[in-house]
Design an enzyme around this catalytic site. Structure first.
Site, PDB file in Angstrom:
ATOM      1  N   SER A  60     -55.851 -34.941  45.550  1.00 23.12           N
ATOM      2  CA  SER A  60     -55.240 -35.438  44.319  1.00 23.12           C
ATOM      3  C   SER A  60     -55.769 -36.836  43.975  1.00 23.12           C
ATOM      4  CB  SER A  60     -53.723 -35.475  44.517  1.00 23.12           C
ATOM      5  OG  SER A  60     -53.098 -36.228  43.512  1.00 23.12           O
ATOM      6  N   LYS A 116     -43.536 -42.648  53.606  1.00 26.67           N
ATOM      7  CA  LYS A 116     -44.227 -41.365  53.724  1.00 26.67           C
ATOM      8  C   LYS A 116     -45.037 -41.318  55.021  1.00 26.67           C
ATOM      9  CE  LYS A 116     -45.931 -39.450  50.021  1.00 26.67           C
ATOM     10  NZ  LYS A 116     -46.837 -39.340  48.855  1.00 26.67           N
ATOM     11  N   THR A 131     -46.337 -44.789  38.791  1.00 25.34           N
ATOM     12  CA  THR A 131     -46.782 -45.918  37.970  1.00 25.34           C
ATOM     13  C   THR A 131     -46.780 -45.562  36.486  1.00 25.34           C
ATOM     14  OG1 THR A 131     -48.068 -46.911  39.737  1.00 25.34           O
ATOM     15  CG2 THR A 131     -48.753 -47.427  37.494  1.00 25.34           C
ATOM     16  N   THR A 170     -42.559 -36.923  44.304  1.00 22.61           N
ATOM     17  CA  THR A 170     -41.251 -36.740  44.932  1.00 22.61           C
ATOM     18  C   THR A 170     -40.456 -38.046  44.888  1.00 22.61           C
ATOM     19  OG1 THR A 170     -42.171 -37.307  47.075  1.00 22.61           O
ATOM     20  CG2 THR A 170     -42.159 -34.986  46.501  1.00 22.61           C
ATOM     21  N   SER A 171     -40.966 -39.039  44.179  1.00 24.42           N
ATOM     22  CA  SER A 171     -40.332 -40.353  44.174  1.00 24.42           C
ATOM     23  C   SER A 171     -39.549 -40.579  42.881  1.00 24.42           C
ATOM     24  CB  SER A 171     -41.411 -41.431  44.306  1.00 24.42           C
ATOM     25  OG  SER A 171     -42.133 -41.532  43.103  1.00 24.42           O
ATOM     26  N   GLY A 199     -44.364 -43.222  48.823  1.00 21.78           N
ATOM     27  CA  GLY A 199     -43.351 -43.143  49.854  1.00 21.78           C
ATOM     28  C   GLY A 199     -42.539 -44.406  50.011  1.00 21.78           C
ATOM     29  N   SER A 238     -50.435 -41.428  38.146  1.00 29.33           N
ATOM     30  CA  SER A 238     -49.664 -40.197  38.011  1.00 29.33           C
ATOM     31  C   SER A 238     -48.206 -40.518  37.706  1.00 29.33           C
ATOM     32  CB  SER A 238     -49.739 -39.398  39.306  1.00 29.33           C
ATOM     33  OG  SER A 238     -49.260 -40.195  40.360  1.00 29.33           O
ATOM     34  N   ARG A 239     -47.508 -39.479  37.301  1.00 24.81           N
ATOM     35  CA  ARG A 239     -46.058 -39.585  37.255  1.00 24.81           C
ATOM     36  C   ARG A 239     -45.539 -39.302  38.659  1.00 24.81           C
ATOM     37  NH1 ARG A 239     -44.729 -40.158  32.002  1.00 24.81           N
ATOM     38  NH2 ARG A 239     -46.182 -39.300  30.472  1.00 24.81           N
ATOM     39  N   ASP A 266     -45.351 -32.995  49.988  1.00 30.00           N
ATOM     40  CA  ASP A 266     -46.557 -33.699  49.551  1.00 30.00           C
ATOM     41  C   ASP A 266     -47.434 -33.841  50.787  1.00 30.00           C
ATOM     42  OD1 ASP A 266     -48.387 -35.205  48.156  1.00 30.00           O
ATOM     43  OD2 ASP A 266     -47.134 -36.988  47.993  1.00 30.00           O
TER      44      ASP A 266
END
Lengths: 509, 509
Positions: B282, B306, B221, B216-217, B186, B212-213, B274
């Site tokens: 997750s 977020k 990383t 919503t951003s 976020g 993760s890829r 999310d």
């Protein structure tokens, strides 16, 4: 904050349209080469949503990409049949493919997910985007699920109804009373509509009936009626039929009375979810768009019907009437017996044979279907001033008995494009009683699932023919029902389910 | 009730596999001729879900149908690249296509929509079907929306976490302490992970970091790290890197630590939703599968982050720790400043340049990113017994200052397949201040949206380079940020948004 320069719009080179003869159901698909200059310039990747435009129109489509020369030339874009017909394109036409515009109404869907109520403006924006094809399956399912998890309240239901009316066609009639009927569903085989329309129109009332295809059931009225006559009438054809015969039994989707509903219904069917708010908006948007002034609503109540108890039925009736009255529509709700299927057939063609038997006064016509249709038609005749209070059902029964209803039905079918004989299934297989006794319970839901596994409603001849009713005394080995299927594969799926689903028809010694 | 006869299973003729070189992203697609004998025998229609099997495996796919001879022979079935690789098929192999089995776990999804809580068995069945590819987008969106509209409670969150762990791989390590870190996201540009891993591993702790890829951003990383080194390490490669260097920065999806999560994330991204329960499941499913014993969780708090307030952060931290402890994982949650982006870059490559600057002690390295990474690394060093309570951040800063962190990062990149230079965008455009004054507010959400419209994270070089921070005094016409895009089209979309979105960076005279 301002941009330093105003850039010229990105250059948008065109591609040549190539018809792929690819069937993708409702989903418009375009196929482009991975190495095509448009994909590279626009930064488009596989399964992106894209906006496809030609001189005449635009459509939002899903992009798939292909490598190599096998299917597409460098300057070609392949279109699925849905994309092809929505755009009205010709082979070789110049096509532009770009990113679609931002989908602002999704913010309202997210707000709804998080428990906020929506206003008329929000529903209007959502429904507008849905009808324009801008919502993916993910977006549609999220909207419908959010509206089910926190049920739509009365204001929201009315606002959704209004938004759905606004994006469709509307019909107008030269009659002060225009009657309609609707069944909220959940009861297999409850195919009264063709009979009701014939009786009501035979008595001189106007009844421009549009029906849906099945949502979660093995057949909708449009599915059944399609086995008897064409139902995909456009607005002009529908008006011509009603002006000539006083009534019609048409598919609502072909006249775009509530195009949003057709999209919602497809997703609800995939989820097997049909909620009260959506149900009311779906029913009323179509009735109001059809120009109805009065509607009779059949609410079957039973332990395995869609509405399981009297309280729920009363609540649904009140909400339905309240929302209808906001649009000047008078709704009369009738609670009916929902403890077992109506008639003998479950599935489009099998139900059509029941309808024909009642209309033609066949000796073996299912009496429950006849009485039920007469009751609903009677209510419509009373509302429309053709019968005194309480006299409607008797008038309806006499209209059946003297053949006027059958002649009116024949005339309506002829006007819709010609009466035809429903198809019969090539694979028929009985399920038999494993013991003797009395039939004490019938599970509508399991029977509906069985009929769907046999192929209904897509396979028109598929479904179930019921051989027993509640209270019947039966012998061991006696057929309880016959499964009808068009393919051996579907018959096998249905039998697999029957073997493991437990009792659909309970027999007590 | 029993079937009278046991029918033989329907005959299932095969088709020959044909590779279409068709890219459909995650969605397996098969194309069959409308008139092919299998479609007719099975009653298959366009966009049906079908089960596709060869000798080796099976995959559920979406069926499209094609007319005529242009693409397929009568006995051929065309496979998309996803279907092709999932099945591990070769050109001409015999393929069977049938209806998929009934999806019983959908009954649980429907129950959840209607407000009932689910148990471990239900989550296990749902997640199993999701990972097997049996859920369509409609089903996935309904499950996730239902879990957001009525948020998952602690038991449900734990049960979902357990189900997600069960369907993935698990890693084991020969260390009593295995540390991990995670940011709930976020906050654009908050790319501390590569720096934290380098510092922690340089001090001798084991940190097998999978990331993760973006959900919503504009960048996750893994998206950022991929511009610096390969991140799609399989389980064996990941273990080799960690055994050699003590740490790695890999993409979680390539090691199948939580394959269900990768599917959920794709749908959450499409919805831009999310939720807390999904977020916890997750994060924790991946940490637990990675064999971690301790995890430091960064919770940025700010009006447009977020997590918007301290209460929400405290609640999330408590829930996260409680669920983690059920699996024997110790979670340390740290609330951090979420009022503005971290560092200067927003987008994969632009954030990578910030990471490099900090690790290489560049004179213009963003100090906020350095301090933040040192704080989080410090917490990990304290947990892991490498620093006394309160001494962690100082040890982390000295590990950066003396070059050990950079040398460790180089070694990790080399072990992962080689350090590389992030790409630069070909289209760079400033947004300038429309008046002079002091920067008083930065809208993280609008900046994230702007970076995504510019192409991030798919376009690696795309995004935003921030030129000002909160409190800066600026002149009229001074650049507030630069938009980076790889294509003119994406630059135009971003500029359109910037022109209509209102102030992303508020300046007060």
């Amino acid at each position: 904050m301002t941009a330093l320069l105003s850039l010229p719009g990105p250059e948008q080179p065109t591609l040549r349209a190539r018809r792929l003869l690819l069937h993708t159901q409702h989903q418009p698909v375009v196929v482009m080469r991975t190495d095509c200059h448009v994909c590279r310039a626009e930064g488009l990747s596989a399964r992106a949503q894209v906006l496809v435009t030609n001189g005449k129109g635009q459509v939002q489509a899903t992009l798939f990409q292909v490598d190599g020369d096998a299917f597409l030339g460098h300057d070609e874009v392949g279109l699925s049949e849905t994309a092809w017909s929505l755009l009205g394109v010709a082979e070789g036409d110049a096509i532009r493919v770009t990113h679609p515009p931002a989908l602002d109404s999704l913010a309202s869907v997210r707000r709804r997910i998080y428990g906020h109520r929506l206003d008329a403006h929000a529903f209007s924006a959502i429904v507008g985007d849905v009808v324009a094809g801008r919502y993916t399956d993910v977006h549609l399912a999220a909207f419908l699920t959010a509206s089910a998890a926190l049920p739509l309240d009365e204001d929201e239901t009315a606002d959704l109804t209004g938004a759905m009316i606004a994006v469709g066609d509307r019909m107008e009639w030269d009659a002060s009373v225009v009657v309609d009927k609707h069944c909220v569903g959940g009861l297999p085989g409850n195919r009264t509509t063709p009979i009701v329309v014939a009786i009501v129109a035979a008595n001189g009332l106007v009844m421009p009936k549009t029906s849906s295809r099945a949502i979660t059931s093995p057949a909708g009225t449009a599915d059944t009626m399609e086995t008897l006559a064409p139902v995909d009438l456009d607005l002009a054809a529908l008006k011509r039929v009603v002006e000539a015969e006083g009534g019609c039994i048409a598919w609502g989707g072909a006249v775009h009375l509530s195009p949003a509903d057709d999209i919602f219904v497809r997703v609800e069917r995939e989820l097997d979810v049909d909620t009260e708010g959506q149900l009311i908006a779906s029913v009323l948007s179509k009735k109001i768009s059809a120009g109805s002034t009065h509607v009779v609503i059949d609410i079957p109540v039973g332990p395995t019907a869609k509405v399981r108890g009297e309280d729920a039925a009363t609540y649904l009736a009140a909400r339905m009437s309240a929302v209808a009255s906001r649009f000047g529509l008078s709704a009369t709700c009738v609670q009916t017996d929902g403890s077992q299927p109506v008639g003998r057939g479950i599935g489009p063609a099998l139900e059509a044979f029941d309808v024909l038997a009642v209309l033609q006064n066949a000796p073996d016509a299912p009496d429950d279907l006849r009485r039920r249709a007469a009751m609903l038609a009677g209510a419509a005749l009373e509302i429309g001033g053709k019968a005194g209070k309480g006299d409607g059902p008797a008038l309806a029964l006499s209209t059946l008995a003297d053949g006027r209803a059958w002649r009116k039905f024949e005339a309506i079918c002829a006007a819709q494009g010609g009466l035809r004989t429903p198809p019969s299934a090539s694979h028929v297989h009985p399920l038999v009683a494993s013991r003797a006794g009395r039939v004490v319970h019938v599970n509508n839901r399991k029977l509906a699932r069985l009929a769907k596994l046999a192929g209904a409603p897509d396979a028109k001849a598929a479904g179930i023919h019921m051989e027993v009713r509640l209270g019947d005394e039966i012998d061991r080995g006696q057929p309880l029902l016959h499964i009808h299927a068009e393919t051996p594969g579907e018959l096998a799926y249905a039998l697999d389910y029957a073997a493991q689903a437990g009792d659909m028809i309970e027999v007590e010694p």
